[in-house]
Design an enzyme around this catalytic site. Structure first.
Site, PDB file in Angstrom:
ATOM      1  N   ARG A   1      12.541   4.175  13.151  1.00  0.00           N
ATOM      2  CA  ARG A   1      11.282   4.926  13.052  1.00  0.00           C
ATOM      3  C   ARG A   1      10.351   4.613  14.241  1.00  0.00           C
ATOM      4  NH1 ARG A   1       8.962   4.824   7.133  1.00  0.00           N
ATOM      5  NH2 ARG A   1       7.744   6.533   8.061  1.00  0.00           N
TER       6      ARG A   1
ATOM      7  N   TYR B   1      10.707   9.274   1.931  1.00  0.00           N
ATOM      8  CA  TYR B   1      10.856   8.209   0.917  1.00  0.00           C
ATOM      9  C   TYR B   1      11.640   8.628  -0.321  1.00  0.00           C
ATOM     10  CZ  TYR B   1       7.571   5.753   3.868  1.00  0.00           C
ATOM     11  OH  TYR B   1       6.983   5.142   4.946  1.00  0.00           O
TER      12      TYR B   1
ATOM     13  N   ARG C   1       4.477  11.025  -2.077  1.00  0.00           N
ATOM     14  CA  ARG C   1       4.225  10.882  -0.640  1.00  0.00           C
ATOM     15  C   ARG C   1       5.488  11.172   0.176  1.00  0.00           C
ATOM     16  NH1 ARG C   1       4.832   4.548   1.346  1.00  0.00           N
ATOM     17  NH2 ARG C   1       3.921   5.211   3.321  1.00  0.00           N
TER      18      ARG C   1
ATOM     19  N   PRO D   1       0.797  -1.225   0.000  1.00  0.00           N
ATOM     20  CA  PRO D   1       0.000   0.000   0.000  1.00  0.00           C
ATOM     21  C   PRO D   1       0.833   1.281   0.000  1.00  0.00           C
ATOM     22  CG  PRO D   1      -0.832  -1.511   1.649  1.00  0.00           C
ATOM     23  CD  PRO D   1       0.400  -2.135   1.084  1.00  0.00           C
TER      24      PRO D   1
ATOM     25  N   ASN E   1       8.067  -5.597  -0.772  1.00  0.00           N
ATOM     26  CA  ASN E   1       7.978  -4.526   0.233  1.00  0.00           C
ATOM     27  C   ASN E   1       6.503  -4.450   0.618  1.00  0.00           C
ATOM     28  OD1 ASN E   1       7.865  -2.281   1.798  1.00  0.00           O
ATOM     29  ND2 ASN E   1       8.944  -0.925   0.365  1.00  0.00           N
TER      30      ASN E   1
ATOM     31  N   ALA F   1       3.071  -0.793   4.841  1.00  0.00           N
ATOM     32  CA  ALA F   1       2.465  -0.791   6.186  1.00  0.00           C
ATOM     33  C   ALA F   1       1.997  -2.189   6.609  1.00  0.00           C
ATOM     34  CB  ALA F   1       1.296   0.186   6.219  1.00  0.00           C
TER      35      ALA F   1
HETATM   36  C1  DQA Z   1       8.134   0.966   4.201  1.00  0.00           C
HETATM   37  C2  DQA Z   1       8.113   1.165   5.716  1.00  0.00           C
HETATM   38  C3  DQA Z   1       6.723   0.960   6.270  1.00  0.00           C
HETATM   39  O1  DQA Z   1       6.717   1.127   7.681  1.00  0.00           O
HETATM   40  C4  DQA Z   1       5.772   1.983   5.674  1.00  0.00           C
HETATM   41  O2  DQA Z   1       4.453   1.768   6.131  1.00  0.00           O
HETATM   42  C5  DQA Z   1       5.832   2.011   4.183  1.00  0.00           C
HETATM   43  C6  DQA Z   1       7.106   1.831   3.504  1.00  0.00           C
HETATM   44  C7  DQA Z   1       9.496   1.304   3.574  1.00  0.00           C
HETATM   45  O3  DQA Z   1       9.699   0.923   2.427  1.00  0.00           O
HETATM   46  O4  DQA Z   1      10.320   1.956   4.210  1.00  0.00           O
HETATM   47  O5  DQA Z   1       4.823   2.282   3.519  1.00  0.00           O
HETATM   48  O6  DQA Z   1       7.881  -0.404   3.918  1.00  0.00           O
END
Ligand code: DQA
Length: 161
Positions: free
Chosen positions: A107, A22, A17, A9, A74, A77
């Site tokens: 984090r 990111y 975003r 997601p 990946n 969340a």
């Molecule tokens: C993520 C880390 C997750 O905690 C977050 O919800 C994401 C991206 C990352 O690639 O750093 O959406 O997977």
């Protein structure tokens, strides 16, 4: 040999975003880079992104029927919550590498738990798009090792006949 890349997601919103977290790269550009690396190394690669947990479970399950040999995922969340994605990964028994763009260990508390880390071949975090690149390199190496082991087994079986 085919590698399936699964993005969870909100990863469709990379480049838009929380760019401070990111980075500016779009998902399409990450995928293009992975496509090039896979092609250069003689691997087929397929991409899937969904914001829906069940669709990701389906994509993992379908790997058993669509010729997928390994999965780069990946779960975003859903990493921190999804028992069903964990169960699907355990069910297909394919080599899987988990990747994260950010260093989740640095984090929020709720990101500290991964539901899949203990059942995947390895996890790469914190390196932005490079996490995906290194994950792909790792999976290609794992698949090459499996192939070499199978070739040795076949050669030994032939000698035995
Ligand atoms: C993520 C880390 C997750 O905690 C977050 O919800 C994401 C991206 C990352 O690639 O750093 O959406 O997977």
């Amino acid at each position: 040999m085919k590698i399936k890349v699964i993005h969870g997601p909100n990863l469709n919103m990379l480049g838009i975003r929380e760019v401070n977290i990111y980075g500016p790269m779009k998902l399409d550009d990450i995928n293009k880079n992975l496509q090039n690396v896979a092609k250069q190394n003689g691997f087929e690669i397929e991409f899937f992104q969904s914001n829906h947990e069940g669709d990701i479970v389906d994509a993992i399950q379908e790997s058993l029927e669509d010729g997928t040999n390994a999965i780069l995922i990946n779960p975003a969340a859903l990493t921190h919550t999804s028992v069903s994605i964990r169960d699907a990964i355990a069910a297909v028994k394919l080599p899987v590498i988990e990747v994260h763009m950010t260093n989740v260990a640095a984090r929020e508390d709720f990101r500290q738990k991964s539901m899949i880390s203990d059942i995947v071949a390895g996890t790469i975090t914190g390196l932005g798009p490079l996490s995906y690149h290194l994950g792909l390199v790792g999976l290609m190496e794992i698949l090459n090792q499996i192939k070499r082991a199978q070739e040795i087994q076949q050669a030994q079986a032939q000698k035995g006949n």
